[in-house]
Design an enzyme around this catalytic site. Structure first.
Site, PDB file in Angstrom:
ATOM      1  N   ARG A 171       0.718  -1.233  -0.066  1.00  0.00           N
ATOM      2  CA  ARG A 171      -0.004   0.128   0.134  1.00  0.00           C
ATOM      3  C   ARG A 171       0.930   1.333   0.106  1.00  0.00           C
ATOM      4  NH1 ARG A 171      -2.637  -3.200   3.633  1.00  0.00           N
ATOM      5  NH2 ARG A 171      -4.430  -4.372   2.600  1.00  0.00           N
ATOM      6  N   LYS A 208       2.683  11.900 -10.710  1.00  0.00           N
ATOM      7  CA  LYS A 208       2.007  10.869 -11.454  1.00  0.00           C
ATOM      8  C   LYS A 208       2.796   9.802 -11.774  1.00  0.00           C
ATOM      9  CE  LYS A 208      -0.902  13.858 -14.405  1.00  0.00           C
ATOM     10  NZ  LYS A 208      -1.445  13.800 -15.672  1.00  0.00           N
ATOM     11  N   GLU A 232       9.812  19.994 -24.840  1.00  0.00           N
ATOM     12  CA  GLU A 232       8.737  19.916 -23.504  1.00  0.00           C
ATOM     13  C   GLU A 232       9.458  21.311 -22.945  1.00  0.00           C
ATOM     14  OE1 GLU A 232       6.188  18.624 -22.494  1.00  0.00           O
ATOM     15  OE2 GLU A 232       6.104  16.393 -23.507  1.00  0.00           O
ATOM     16  N   LYS A 273       6.845  23.467 -13.670  1.00  0.00           N
ATOM     17  CA  LYS A 273       5.785  22.501 -13.334  1.00  0.00           C
ATOM     18  C   LYS A 273       5.381  22.330 -12.061  1.00  0.00           C
ATOM     19  CE  LYS A 273       4.546  17.540 -14.130  1.00  0.00           C
ATOM     20  NZ  LYS A 273       4.959  16.448 -14.846  1.00  0.00           N
ATOM     21  N   GLU A 308      -5.267  17.903 -11.607  1.00  0.00           N
ATOM     22  CA  GLU A 308      -5.579  18.505 -13.092  1.00  0.00           C
ATOM     23  C   GLU A 308      -7.026  19.077 -13.263  1.00  0.00           C
ATOM     24  OE1 GLU A 308      -4.546  16.816 -17.589  1.00  0.00           O
ATOM     25  OE2 GLU A 308      -3.255  15.869 -15.851  1.00  0.00           O
ATOM     26  N   ARG A 318      -3.404  22.816 -14.056  1.00  0.00           N
ATOM     27  CA  ARG A 318      -2.422  21.912 -14.586  1.00  0.00           C
ATOM     28  C   ARG A 318      -2.850  21.683 -16.024  1.00  0.00           C
ATOM     29  NH1 ARG A 318      -0.159  16.761 -11.070  1.00  0.00           N
ATOM     30  NH2 ARG A 318       1.216  15.995 -12.640  1.00  0.00           N
ATOM     31  N   ASN A 364      -0.993  20.828 -20.770  1.00  0.00           N
ATOM     32  CA  ASN A 364      -1.205  19.977 -21.972  1.00  0.00           C
ATOM     33  C   ASN A 364      -1.300  21.021 -23.321  1.00  0.00           C
ATOM     34  OD1 ASN A 364      -2.000  17.766 -20.762  1.00  0.00           O
ATOM     35  ND2 ASN A 364      -4.153  18.542 -20.288  1.00  0.00           N
ATOM     36  N   HIS A 417      -0.388  19.408 -26.474  1.00  0.00           N
ATOM     37  CA  HIS A 417      -0.540  17.902 -26.471  1.00  0.00           C
ATOM     38  C   HIS A 417      -1.978  17.201 -27.033  1.00  0.00           C
ATOM     39  CE1 HIS A 417       2.674  18.128 -24.001  1.00  0.00           C
ATOM     40  NE2 HIS A 417       2.606  16.887 -23.303  1.00  0.00           N
ATOM     41  N   HIS A 436      -0.984  14.435 -29.167  1.00  0.00           N
ATOM     42  CA  HIS A 436      -1.320  13.247 -28.665  1.00  0.00           C
ATOM     43  C   HIS A 436      -2.112  12.359 -29.897  1.00  0.00           C
ATOM     44  CE1 HIS A 436      -1.649  13.785 -23.936  1.00  0.00           C
ATOM     45  NE2 HIS A 436      -0.493  13.183 -24.426  1.00  0.00           N
ATOM     46  N   HIS A 483       7.537  11.318 -28.238  1.00  0.00           N
ATOM     47  CA  HIS A 483       6.536  12.149 -27.663  1.00  0.00           C
ATOM     48  C   HIS A 483       6.775  13.664 -27.894  1.00  0.00           C
ATOM     49  CE1 HIS A 483       3.485  13.542 -24.951  1.00  0.00           C
ATOM     50  NE2 HIS A 483       4.537  14.193 -24.442  1.00  0.00           N
TER      51      HIS A 483
HETATM   52  N1  LIG Z   1       4.446  10.761 -14.758  1.00  0.00           N
HETATM   53  C1  LIG Z   1       4.318  11.808 -15.612  1.00  0.00           C
HETATM   54  O1  LIG Z   1       3.946  13.018 -15.298  1.00  0.00           O
HETATM   55  C2  LIG Z   1       4.937  11.757 -17.098  1.00  0.00           C
HETATM   56  C3  LIG Z   1       5.063  13.093 -17.956  1.00  0.00           C
HETATM   57  C4  LIG Z   1       5.570  12.936 -18.904  1.00  0.00           C
HETATM   58  C5  LIG Z   1       6.020  11.539 -19.560  1.00  0.00           C
HETATM   59  N2  LIG Z   1       5.451  10.583 -18.871  1.00  0.00           N
HETATM   60  C6  LIG Z   1       6.117   9.349 -19.509  1.00  0.00           C
HETATM   61  O2  LIG Z   1       7.330   9.279 -19.873  1.00  0.00           O
HETATM   62  C7  LIG Z   1       7.876   8.257 -20.659  1.00  0.00           C
HETATM   63  C8  LIG Z   1       8.692   8.889 -21.639  1.00  0.00           C
HETATM   64  O3  LIG Z   1       9.991   9.029 -20.998  1.00  0.00           O
HETATM   65  P1  LIG Z   1      11.243   8.906 -21.619  1.00  0.00           P
HETATM   66  O4  LIG Z   1      11.126   9.881 -22.929  1.00  0.00           O
HETATM   67  O5  LIG Z   1      12.250   9.230 -20.822  1.00  0.00           O
HETATM   68  O6  LIG Z   1      11.330   7.657 -22.181  1.00  0.00           O
HETATM   69  P2  LIG Z   1      12.224   6.217 -21.960  1.00  0.00           P
HETATM   70  O7  LIG Z   1      12.277   6.265 -20.231  1.00  0.00           O
HETATM   71  O8  LIG Z   1      11.795   5.128 -22.996  1.00  0.00           O
HETATM   72  O9  LIG Z   1      13.787   6.678 -22.201  1.00  0.00           O
HETATM   73  C9  LIG Z   1      14.159   6.903 -23.708  1.00  0.00           C
HETATM   74  C10 LIG Z   1      15.426   6.215 -24.154  1.00  0.00           C
HETATM   75  O10 LIG Z   1      16.465   7.001 -23.664  1.00  0.00           O
HETATM   76  C11 LIG Z   1      17.387   5.596 -23.047  1.00  0.00           C
HETATM   77  N3  LIG Z   1      17.955   6.277 -21.762  1.00  0.00           N
HETATM   78  C12 LIG Z   1      17.531   6.729 -20.706  1.00  0.00           C
HETATM   79  N4  LIG Z   1      18.547   7.336 -20.121  1.00  0.00           N
HETATM   80  C13 LIG Z   1      19.599   7.603 -20.762  1.00  0.00           C
HETATM   81  C14 LIG Z   1      20.931   8.029 -20.781  1.00  0.00           C
HETATM   82  N5  LIG Z   1      21.260   8.885 -19.655  1.00  0.00           N
HETATM   83  N6  LIG Z   1      21.764   7.926 -21.366  1.00  0.00           N
HETATM   84  C15 LIG Z   1      21.485   7.008 -22.879  1.00  0.00           C
HETATM   85  N7  LIG Z   1      20.058   6.447 -23.118  1.00  0.00           N
HETATM   86  C16 LIG Z   1      19.279   6.832 -21.969  1.00  0.00           C
HETATM   87  C17 LIG Z   1      16.485   4.611 -22.670  1.00  0.00           C
HETATM   88  O11 LIG Z   1      16.846   3.438 -22.349  1.00  0.00           O
HETATM   89  C18 LIG Z   1      15.279   4.942 -23.702  1.00  0.00           C
HETATM   90  O12 LIG Z   1      15.888   3.871 -24.604  1.00  0.00           O
HETATM   91  C19 LIG Z   1       6.321   7.869 -21.367  1.00  0.00           C
HETATM   92  O13 LIG Z   1       6.120   6.668 -20.861  1.00  0.00           O
HETATM   93  C20 LIG Z   1       5.538   9.094 -20.838  1.00  0.00           C
HETATM   94  O14 LIG Z   1       4.093   8.314 -20.574  1.00  0.00           O
HETATM   95  C21 LIG Z   1       5.293  10.499 -17.502  1.00  0.00           C
HETATM   96 ZN   LIG Z   2       4.385  15.990 -22.714  1.00  0.00          ZN
END
Ligand SMILES: NC(=O)c1ccc[n+]([C@@H]2O[C@H](COP(=O)([O-])OP(=O)(O)OC[C@H]3O[C@@H](n4cnc5c(N)ncnc54)[C@H](O)[C@@H]3O)[C@@H](O)[C@H]2O)c1
Ligand SMILES: [Zn+2]
Length: 369
Positions: A127, A149, A191, A233, A243, A247, A251, A254, A258, A271
């Site tokens: 939990r 999130k 971003e 942020k 949100e 918040r 978007n 987006h 999206h 993304h």
């Molecule tokens: N929780 C939230 O508020 C929130 C907000 C925005 C996005 N997200 C989520 O984040 C995700 C996308 O995150 P992302 O773009 O970081 O993708 P990711 O975690 O897949 O990383 C992208 C790539 O970079 C590589 N990588 C990571 N760190 C590295 C480093 N230091 N050196 C070399 N390679 C490295 C990873 O292996 C991967 O192949 C999505 O799933 C999205 O939904 C969440």
């Molecule tokens: Zn985004």
């Protein structure tokens, strides 16, 4: 020996964030990943610590985290397609096998995918146990690691399963970005541009003026833009954790973004790249309504062009994208809520964007009619 003077150490930037349940700090400093045990202790993180990372990130950077835990890291497969309950289940298995109890902390070392999965495991294991985020992509450092999130995808859609679980601490080390592929880096930088357009002309100007140093991953240029992004942020999330109102400005870009991701089955764009197009669409809508100055739209378009190539969109039709927008959760009671810029640094939300209007903006941005 070189007789070049050693540059002075960069100051540590700390940002305090108020979250529903308490407060946490974001610490931003080159090298902070190497003194993570101190950061964890200072945050009062329980002493049994379990790292969750991916094989790729661990191979590149695992050495830095040596002192964090006696337990082996829990390594998950890399990539968005593993962001699901199956991977969460594997993390639970490892935690249970290691007899992780409530006096345990999960430390997510990776990009947004790792942070979201590990955060969801932490939110639900027993939990809820504390999560500390150590984001390793620019996107994770400026966006996903902040705000609490967490969640995973379902075969029927992205991020359909999730929770709010504020971190106990966030440690951001820009030197980890040295190994990030340029395209991933750029995806995160879009971003940052978004934060500039929604809240800070100054940040927008700094990105535009500093592109070369940013792409060289110069910590002196990275720290302030990461810090500003986190501050923006955090401030928005503090006002509106769930949100309901402010918040939604996050978007910006987006809605069409999206939809572009969805119509290309999440394969064509990173993304951030889809968001870059989405921002151009929103800017165009803003100009057409007389809310946004054409010169500001042009400045945004020029910056996005200068940042580098985006995947092509000329084969996609506005009608396809419009249909995907209609399925998006931003349609509330049949009305499309749209974040439009009113200046570089300010937005408004309108609720009456018509399909014709959106079609025109999409075509202007480069889609087929
Ligand atoms: N929780 C939230 O508020 C929130 C907000 C925005 C996005 N997200 C989520 O984040 C995700 C996308 O995150 P992302 O773009 O970081 O993708 P990711 O975690 O897949 O990383 C992208 C790539 O970079 C590589 N990588 C990571 N760190 C590295 C480093 N230091 N050196 C070399 N390679 C490295 C990873 O292996 C991967 O192949 C999505 O799933 C999205 O939904 C969440
Ligand atoms: Zn985004």
């Amino acid at each position: 020996m070189s007789d070049r003077p050693t540059p002075p150490p960069l100051p540590v930037t700390r940002i305090d964030v108020r979250a529903g349940a308490g407060r946490y700090h974001i610490e931003i400093a080159p090298g902070v990943s190497e003194r993570l045990p101190d950061v964890l202790d200072a945050a009062g993180a329980p002493r049994r610590r379990f790292i969750v990372s991916t094989t790729i990130v661990w191979r590149l950077h695992g050495e830095r985290f040596r002192g964090v835990s006696h337990d082996d890291p829990i390594l998950i497969p890399d990539g968005e397609r593993h962001k699901n309950l199956g991977t969460v289940g594997r993390i639970y298995d490892s935690l249970i096998r290691a007899a992780a109890d409530r006096a345990s902390t999960i430390v997510a070392v990776g990009g947004g995918v790792t942070g979201d999965i590990a955060g969801f495991a932490a939110a639900t294991y027993l939990r809820g146990v504390p999560i500390v985020q150590v984001p390793t992509t620019l996107l994770a450092q400026v966006d996903s690691a902040v705000g609490g999130k967490v969640g995973v995808n379902h075969p029927m859609g992205k991020n359909l399963i999730g929770a709010f679980h504020a971190p106990a601490a966030v440690a951001i080390d820009p030197s980890l970005l040295a190994t990030l592929p340029r395209r991933e880096f750029r995806a995160g930088l879009y971003e940052v541009v978004k934060y500039g357009v929604i809240a800070s002309r100054d940040l927008f100007g700094r990105v535009a003026g500093d592109l070369r140093a940013l792409f060289a991953r110069d910590p002196g240029s990275l720290v302030p833009i990461i810090a500003d992004s986190c501050r923006i942020k955090a401030a928005i999330v503090e006002q509106d954790e769930r949100e309901a109102g402010p918040r939604r400005a996050l978007n910006f870009g987006h809605t069409a973004g999206h939809a572009l991701e969805a119509v290309t089955k999440y394969r064509r764009f990173r993304h951030g790249e889809a968001i870059a197009y989405g921002m151009l669409v929103a800017a165009e809508l803003g100009v057409r309504r007389g809310l946004f100055a054409p010169a500001d739209r042009d400045a945004l378009a020029a910056l996005i062009t200068k940042m580098g190539p985006l995947p092509a969109i000329g084969d996609l039709s506005a009608a396809q994208v419009l249909e995907a927008v209609g399925r998006d959760k931003k349609v509330v009671g049949g009305r499309l809520h749209y974040v439009l810029p009113t200046a570089i640094g300010a937005t408004t939300i309108v609720t009456d964007v018509t399909p014709d209007e959106l079609t025109d903006a999409l075509v202007e941005t480069g889609l087929r009619a």
